[in-house]
Design a protein around this motif. Structure first.
Motif, short mmCIF file in Angstrom:
data_model
loop_
_atom_site.label_atom_id
_atom_site.label_comp_id
_atom_site.label_asym_id
_atom_site.label_seq_id
_atom_site.Cartn_x
_atom_site.Cartn_y
_atom_site.Cartn_z
N ALA A 78 -23.03 1.37 19.59
CA ALA A 78 -23.61 2.64 19.14
C ALA A 78 -24.35 3.33 20.27
O ALA A 78 -24.78 2.70 21.24
CB ALA A 78 -24.55 2.40 17.97
N GLU A 79 -24.55 4.64 20.10
CA GLU A 79 -25.32 5.42 21.05
C GLU A 79 -26.79 5.00 21.00
O GLU A 79 -27.47 4.95 22.01
CB GLU A 79 -25.18 6.91 20.71
CG GLU A 79 -25.96 7.83 21.62
CD GLU A 79 -25.83 9.29 21.23
OE1 GLU A 79 -26.48 10.14 21.87
OE2 GLU A 79 -25.08 9.59 20.27
N TYR A 80 -27.29 4.74 19.79
CA TYR A 80 -28.67 4.29 19.61
C TYR A 80 -28.63 2.83 19.15
O TYR A 80 -28.23 2.54 18.03
CB TYR A 80 -29.39 5.15 18.56
CG TYR A 80 -29.51 6.59 18.98
CD1 TYR A 80 -30.60 7.02 19.73
CD2 TYR A 80 -28.52 7.51 18.65
CE1 TYR A 80 -30.71 8.34 20.13
CE2 TYR A 80 -28.63 8.84 19.05
CZ TYR A 80 -29.72 9.25 19.79
OH TYR A 80 -29.82 10.56 20.19
N ALA A 81 -29.00 1.94 20.03
CA ALA A 81 -28.84 0.51 19.73
C ALA A 81 -29.92 -0.34 20.36
O ALA A 81 -29.69 -1.51 20.65
CB ALA A 81 -27.46 0.04 20.20
N ASN A 82 -31.11 0.23 20.58
CA ASN A 82 -32.19 -0.52 21.23
C ASN A 82 -33.51 -0.34 20.50
O ASN A 82 -34.48 0.17 21.07
CB ASN A 82 -32.33 -0.09 22.69
CG ASN A 82 -31.11 -0.43 23.52
OD1 ASN A 82 -30.86 -1.59 23.81
ND2 ASN A 82 -30.34 0.58 23.88
N PRO A 83 -33.60 -0.75 19.24
CA PRO A 83 -34.86 -0.60 18.53
C PRO A 83 -35.96 -1.44 19.16
O PRO A 83 -35.74 -2.58 19.55
CB PRO A 83 -34.53 -1.08 17.12
CG PRO A 83 -33.37 -2.02 17.30
CD PRO A 83 -32.58 -1.44 18.42
N GLN A 84 -37.14 -0.86 19.23
CA GLN A 84 -38.26 -1.55 19.86
C GLN A 84 -38.81 -2.62 18.92
O GLN A 84 -38.90 -2.44 17.72
CB GLN A 84 -39.33 -0.53 20.22
CG GLN A 84 -38.84 0.51 21.20
CD GLN A 84 -39.72 1.74 21.26
OE1 GLN A 84 -40.86 1.70 20.83
NE2 GLN A 84 -39.20 2.83 21.78
N GLY A 85 -39.15 -3.76 19.52
CA GLY A 85 -39.77 -4.84 18.76
C GLY A 85 -38.81 -5.66 17.93
O GLY A 85 -39.23 -6.36 17.01
N CYS A 86 -37.51 -5.62 18.24
CA CYS A 86 -36.50 -6.33 17.45
C CYS A 86 -35.67 -7.25 18.34
O CYS A 86 -35.52 -7.01 19.55
CB CYS A 86 -35.55 -5.34 16.76
SG CYS A 86 -36.37 -4.15 15.68
N ASP A 87 -35.11 -8.30 17.73
CA ASP A 87 -34.13 -9.14 18.41
C ASP A 87 -32.75 -8.49 18.23
O ASP A 87 -32.32 -8.25 17.09
CB ASP A 87 -34.12 -10.55 17.82
CG ASP A 87 -35.44 -11.27 18.02
OD1 ASP A 87 -36.08 -11.02 19.07
OD2 ASP A 87 -35.84 -12.05 17.15
N ILE A 88 -32.08 -8.21 19.32
CA ILE A 88 -30.85 -7.42 19.26
C ILE A 88 -29.64 -8.32 19.49
O ILE A 88 -29.59 -9.09 20.46
CB ILE A 88 -30.87 -6.29 20.29
CG1 ILE A 88 -32.07 -5.37 20.02
CG2 ILE A 88 -29.57 -5.48 20.24
CD1 ILE A 88 -32.27 -4.30 21.07
N VAL A 89 -28.66 -8.21 18.59
CA VAL A 89 -27.39 -8.93 18.71
C VAL A 89 -26.29 -7.87 18.76
O VAL A 89 -26.14 -7.07 17.84
CB VAL A 89 -27.15 -9.87 17.51
CG1 VAL A 89 -25.80 -10.58 17.65
CG2 VAL A 89 -28.29 -10.88 17.39
N ARG A 90 -25.52 -7.87 19.82
CA ARG A 90 -24.48 -6.85 20.00
C ARG A 90 -23.10 -7.43 19.67
O ARG A 90 -22.75 -8.52 20.15
CB ARG A 90 -24.49 -6.30 21.43
CG ARG A 90 -25.86 -5.72 21.81
CD ARG A 90 -25.84 -5.04 23.17
NE ARG A 90 -27.19 -4.72 23.61
CZ ARG A 90 -27.89 -3.67 23.20
NH1 ARG A 90 -27.34 -2.83 22.33
NH2 ARG A 90 -29.11 -3.45 23.63
N VAL A 91 -22.37 -6.69 18.86
CA VAL A 91 -21.01 -7.08 18.49
C VAL A 91 -20.11 -5.88 18.67
O VAL A 91 -20.56 -4.76 18.93
CB VAL A 91 -20.96 -7.59 17.04
CG1 VAL A 91 -21.85 -8.81 16.85
CG2 VAL A 91 -21.33 -6.49 16.05
#
Length: 400
Positions: free
Chosen positions: A238-251
């Motif tokens: 996604a264009e927006y895919a970096n929320p602050q304060g979260c653990d991010i898993v990219r698929v």
């Protein structure tokens, strides 16, 4: 109340600087005292003399003020405060704080302290959404800096979106909450949020996808994290895919997202905001399909993707206490969303019309119809950030 509390207020340059004058009055009314520092740019928007008259103390502007350095010193100035509040905090000031730069009195005091720091960002929407700003904000949050706002609305420059400084009343409430040590309502809760589109490959070059930007899912993840939740954010490309304060898993593809959700369980809440493709190409080519090899367009055989929302909603064991789905429709919204809500088995469903003329995909606004066991209600036209905050508050209320 703030009786006995001393606030060091850093005012940086921006049209929102005038709100700092109201904040000074509110802090004093609550029983606190204020020492103000103005950056050089801030002094172009508000008068140091006015700030000094309001606070009852000289408004400091210069790092190399020998009189003040003799009497106080910039290190003691910052360490003597119970809380440092930067309001408004411009993109420039936040960048300095994130990277440890100190080239004026304001940035030096922010760096040379072990006192808690609170910031109220204020800037143009494009600056707030810029990748560099998002990285800086992530760094500041990781460093323990408290962030209040920004709000969404019309800017002085005429644009609309997030970036307006939070109202002085909201900043005061955050200051009081800081000193009260009130627990956040979702502290100890674990939430899964899916977001963005999926991409289903046709060959190594081509794929089938949709126009989801990830903006709504990102806003929801940030709003839940702000209320204290631990958030696992599972996002497609996604264009927006970096929320602050979260653990991010990219698929990338739907089946990868399904596997990532399964791995993230168990959870207290699952919010399925991703626009997941219903089908994938059953036999994607291993090399690029060449048009010279076909007289007509090559046939594509499709197979169904897992229905993640329904699968999690109907789990016999390990089901999240609260499962929330989204429905993106292009007409007959309420009837179609009602059928989806009944078929999926989720607890809540948020539906919106993503027809092109509404500008929902990639835009800042949306118009939600909310479904639960009591029926449905229209939330009306709102920004995506406002939707996220409203949903996060409903989630918090669910666990009270």
């Amino acid at each position: 109340m703030l009786h006995g509390k001393h606030i060091l207020l850093v005012i940086s340059g921006g049209i929102a600087a005038y709100k700092a004058q109201t904040l000074i009055r509110l802090i004093q009314k609550a029983g606190g005292t204020v020492q103000a520092i103005l950056t050089k740019s801030a002094a172009e928007f508000v008068s140091p003399l006015t700030v000094a008259a309001l606070s009852g103390k000289p408004a400091l502007t210069e790092l190399f003020d020998l009189t003040q350095e003799t009497e106080i010193g910039h290190i003691e100035l910052s360490r003597s405060a119970d809380l440092i509040v930067a309001a408004p905090a411009t993109a420039n000031l936040l960048a300095k704080l994130a990277h440890g730069l100190a080239d004026d009195l304001a940035s030096t005091c922010l760096l040379a302290t072990d006192t808690p720091i609170m910031t109220a960002p204020a800037m143009n929407v494009r600056m707030w959404e810029a990748a560099a700003t998002r990285r800086n904000m992530a760094t500041l949050r990781e460093n323990g800096v408290i962030v209040v706002g920004p709000d969404e609305g019309e800017m002085a420059c005429g644009e609309y979106g997030p970036g307006r400084m939070a109202e002085p009343e909201a900043i005061l409430a955050a200051i009081e909450t800081h000193f009260e040590g009130a627990p956040k309502p979702l502290a100890g809760r674990y939430v899964i949020v899916t977001s963005g589109p999926t991409r289903e490959p046709i060959d190594p070059v081509r794929y089938i996808s949709n126009a989801s930007s990830g903006k709504q899912g990102t806003a929801i993840a940030e709003a839940l994290a702000a209320l204290g939740a631990k958030v696992s954010f599972i996002t497609g490309p996604a264009e927006y895919a970096n929320p602050q304060g979260c653990d991010i898993v990219r698929v990338t593809a739907a089946r990868e997202m399904d596997a990532a959700v399964e791995k993230a369980l168990p959870a207290d809440v699952a919010v399925f905001c991703a626009a997941v493709a219903d089908w994938h190409v059953a036999n994607p080519a291993q090399t690029k399909i060449k048009k010279e090899a076909f007289e007509d367009p090559p046939p594509l055989n499709f197979a169904p993707n897992p229905d993640i929302l329904k699968r999690i909603s109907t789990l016999e064991s390990g089901r999240p206490d609260l499962v929330i789905g989204f429905a993106a429709e292009t007409g007959d919204l309420e009837a179609r969303a009602a059928r989806k809500f009944a078929a999926k088995g989720c607890d809540w469903l948020l539906a919106n019309d993503v027809s092109t003329h509404h500008g929902v995909f990639g835009g800042n606004g949306t118009d939600i119809v909310f479904f639960d066991s009591n029926g449905h209600e229209r939330w009306g036209a709102m920004t995506k950030t406002a939707v996220a905050q409203k949903l996060a508050q409903k989630v918090a209320a669910h666990f009270r």
